[in-house]
Design a protein around this motif. Structure first.
Motif, mmCIF file in Angstrom:
data_model
loop_
_atom_site.group_PDB
_atom_site.id
_atom_site.type_symbol
_atom_site.label_atom_id
_atom_site.label_comp_id
_atom_site.label_asym_id
_atom_site.label_seq_id
_atom_site.Cartn_x
_atom_site.Cartn_y
_atom_site.Cartn_z
ATOM 1 N N PRO A 67 -2.065 6.089 11.571
ATOM 2 C CA PRO A 67 -1.972 6.207 10.121
ATOM 3 C C PRO A 67 -0.676 5.607 9.582
ATOM 4 O O PRO A 67 0.397 5.844 10.122
ATOM 5 C CB PRO A 67 -2.000 7.722 9.890
ATOM 6 N N GLY A 68 -0.815 4.802 8.551
ATOM 7 C CA GLY A 68 0.366 4.252 7.903
ATOM 8 C C GLY A 68 0.922 3.006 8.558
ATOM 9 O O GLY A 68 1.937 2.467 8.119
ATOM 10 N N SER A 73 0.322 13.352 10.350
ATOM 11 C CA SER A 73 0.122 13.831 8.990
ATOM 12 C C SER A 73 1.363 13.643 8.135
ATOM 13 O O SER A 73 1.633 14.398 7.230
ATOM 14 C CB SER A 73 -0.246 15.313 9.028
ATOM 15 N N SER A 74 2.136 12.647 8.500
ATOM 16 C CA SER A 74 3.428 12.517 7.818
ATOM 17 C C SER A 74 3.498 11.249 6.985
ATOM 18 O O SER A 74 4.498 10.559 6.964
ATOM 19 C CB SER A 74 4.551 12.520 8.854
ATOM 20 N N ILE A 75 2.430 10.910 6.362
ATOM 21 C CA ILE A 75 2.427 9.688 5.542
ATOM 22 C C ILE A 75 3.301 9.878 4.320
ATOM 23 O O ILE A 75 3.175 10.881 3.642
ATOM 24 C CB ILE A 75 0.996 9.314 5.126
ATOM 25 N N ARG A 80 0.829 -1.206 0.000
ATOM 26 C CA ARG A 80 0.000 0.000 0.000
ATOM 27 C C ARG A 80 0.862 1.254 0.000
ATOM 28 O O ARG A 80 1.793 1.356 0.804
ATOM 29 C CB ARG A 80 -0.857 0.012 1.271
ATOM 30 N N PRO A 81 0.565 2.214 -0.870
ATOM 31 C CA PRO A 81 1.428 3.403 -0.943
ATOM 32 C C PRO A 81 1.365 4.282 0.303
ATOM 33 O O PRO A 81 2.289 5.056 0.536
ATOM 34 C CB PRO A 81 0.892 4.155 -2.171
ATOM 35 N N ASP A 82 0.324 4.164 1.065
ATOM 36 C CA ASP A 82 0.221 5.036 2.242
ATOM 37 C C ASP A 82 0.869 4.435 3.485
ATOM 38 O O ASP A 82 0.730 4.972 4.576
ATOM 39 C CB ASP A 82 -1.254 5.353 2.538
ATOM 40 N N LYS A 94 3.629 3.534 6.130
ATOM 41 C CA LYS A 94 4.834 4.161 6.664
ATOM 42 C C LYS A 94 5.782 3.049 7.089
ATOM 43 O O LYS A 94 5.433 2.175 7.855
ATOM 44 C CB LYS A 94 4.462 4.997 7.880
#
Length: 308
Positions: A107-108, A306-308, A72-74, A76
């Motif tokens: 996230p990520g 917010s740093s994906i 997945r590109p998102d 981390k």
DNA sequence: AAGGAAGCCAACCGCACTTGT
DNA sequence: TACAAGTGCGGTTGGCTTCCT
């Protein structure tokens, strides 16, 4: 980096038991490229179709896992930041082993990643505990694989003494708890043993590899043949100030539900420790996680949100 | 330098749930 | 209602890497 494919074993595409000559084991860069190209071009659809249309000799399930956990590109990559680690431990103390729910709030990060991280963290913690306590290695080894049969061992005794007894003292002195569990004992170890009989299977299930009761860190009491169950989370008592609001949220939820439910017990007013849900219409045995998490979400994790 | 132990982590497995027929 | 297929989830495995003696 993973198990060898077993040529003698045909893969099962999914739970229907169908067998196919699907490749297993490590993904090659070529396979990754095929899957990424397909997904970026066509988006997610039926996974078995993805596998077929992308020209992969993999089952749909394997494609899904590879995409979600690795391609997945998102996503981390790399080590968890201290803030992430803190949040993971924090969330795990509330949600238990609900890896997907924990990862949804990071996230990520994937559930698999978090699960692996926490499992190794727990092992480290246990190792550390073992080095500071007077029980032997066999206790520890056994405890890792015998969640609820370790009552009475040195390891359990230590945990009960350090962590459970203070919580249990609060719990057992609560008048509502006493009314719910008339045969309760002053001995938390015996209480844990009796839990299976007196609370049902969910209670008294102690997980020495986690931080509390059962995989959900919850203790239940059953009445009326299971039609009603009250819930108490002793762990919330141990949280810091930032999570006291979580407990307050639960109390607020109780009040809201109380207003909406004439069957609410007056015993609630006596529940000065912990948190209880009472009422036949409630979803039994579960936290209202969304409301719970609403109060947890402001937990500070500034550097990765917010740093994906 | 060697080799055994421990840690890491990608991927598999089986079950439960959802959806469609 | 029953069944099958698809999907998601959590637990587990086991090969590779790193650490330790």
């Amino acid at each position: 980096m993973m198990r060898k494919p077993d040529p003698s074993m045909k893969s099962r595409d999914n739970s229907n038991g169908a067998t196919n000559n699907h490749k297993k084991g490590l993904w090659s860069p070529e396979e990754d490229e095929k899957l990424v190209n397909y997904m970026l071009t066509n988006g997610q659809g039926c996974w078995s179709e993805v596998a077929r249309n992308a020209g992969l000799q993999r089952c749909g399930k394997s494609c899904r896992l590879r995409w979600i956990n690795y391609l997945r590109p998102d996503l981390k990559r790399g080590a968890f930041s201290p803030q992430e680690e803190e949040l993971i431990v924090h969330l795990h103390s509330i949600l238990g082993n609900r890896w997907s729910q924990i990862s949804a709030r990071l996230p990520g990060r994937t559930d698999n990643e978090i699960k692996n991280f926490l499992n190794s963290t727990i092992k480290k913690r246990m190792k550390h505990l073992s080095s500071t306590a007077s029980f032997n290695a066999s206790d520890l080894a056994a405890s890792e694989h015998n969640k609820d049969v370790m009552v009475g061992t040195g390891f359990m005794s230590m945990l009960v003494e350090r962590e459970i007894s203070p919580m249990y003292k609060d719990l057992s002195s609560n008048s509502f708890f006493q009314s719910m569990v008339p045969n309760h004992t002053e001995n938390p170890l015996l209480m844990l043993e009796h839990g299976r009989n007196e609370f049902g299977a969910a209670a008294g299930y102690f997980d020495p590899t986690g931080s509390g009761f059962s995989d959900d860190n919850e203790i239940f009491a059953s009445v009326d043949n299971g039609r009603k169950r009250e819930l108490y989370d002793p762990l919330l008592e141990n949280f810091g100030d930032d999570l006291k609001s979580t407990k307050n949220t639960i109390h607020r939820n109780i009040n809201v539900r109380n207003n909406n439910n004439n069957n609410m017990s007056e015993n609630m007013n006596n529940a000065d420790v912990g948190s209880f849900w009472i009422g036949e219409e409630l979803k039994v045995g579960e936290w209202d996680l969304e409301n719970l998490m609403n109060d947890v979400s402001p937990f500070p994790f500034p550097d990765f949100q917010s740093s994906i």
